[in-house]
Scaffold this motif. Structure first.
Motif: not given
Length: 139
Positions: A101, A105-107
């Motif tokens: 991560r 930001q999304p994984a």
């Protein structure tokens, strides 16, 4: 599906970075905290070149510097599942990994296919809740 990025492995990442930033016009930007040093270079807000510092001398069949792999981005769960179904049907082996991560930001989930010695293709998508179980089952 769209082309996501190209990864370049080099013993001189700063020289390559200066070329892409100063000559090509890309911007040096944020990068997840991977265990190996490198840079992500952005075009229009997207990281399109990933630079990785070569940590080992060149091996037979793999020179340094080199373009390490290309990556394709898949946007939806249906597109991702269709890829998995095609890989399984064709008997193609692959390896999954999670992008660390970074800020808001999304994984993301990565899938790597080694087509031949030195030829790697990556597929990447946003990591959804159900994908965590998939990663745990494979590790």
């Amino acid at each position: 599906m769209q082309l996501d990025h190209a990864t370049i492995v080099t013993a001189e990442p700063d020289t390559v970075r200066r070329f892409f930033v100063g000559v090509v016009g890309l911007a040096d930007g944020a990068r997840p905290p991977f265990s190996i040093d490198g840079h992500w270079l952005y075009a229009n807000g997207r990281p399109v070149i990933h630079l990785i510092e070569a940590t080992a001398p060149a091996q037979a069949g793999r020179s340094t510097p080199r373009i390490d792999h290309i990556a394709f981005r898949l946007e939806g769960a249906a597109e991702w599942q269709a890829l998995l179904d095609r890989l399984h049907a064709a008997g193609v082996d692959y390896r999954l990994a999670q992008v660390p991560r970074m800020r808001a930001q999304p994984a993301e989930l990565q899938l790597f296919v080694a087509l031949a010695p030195g030829v790697v293709i990556e597929f990447v998508t946003a990591l959804r809740h159900g994908d965590h179980a998939q990663l745990e089952n494979l590790e």
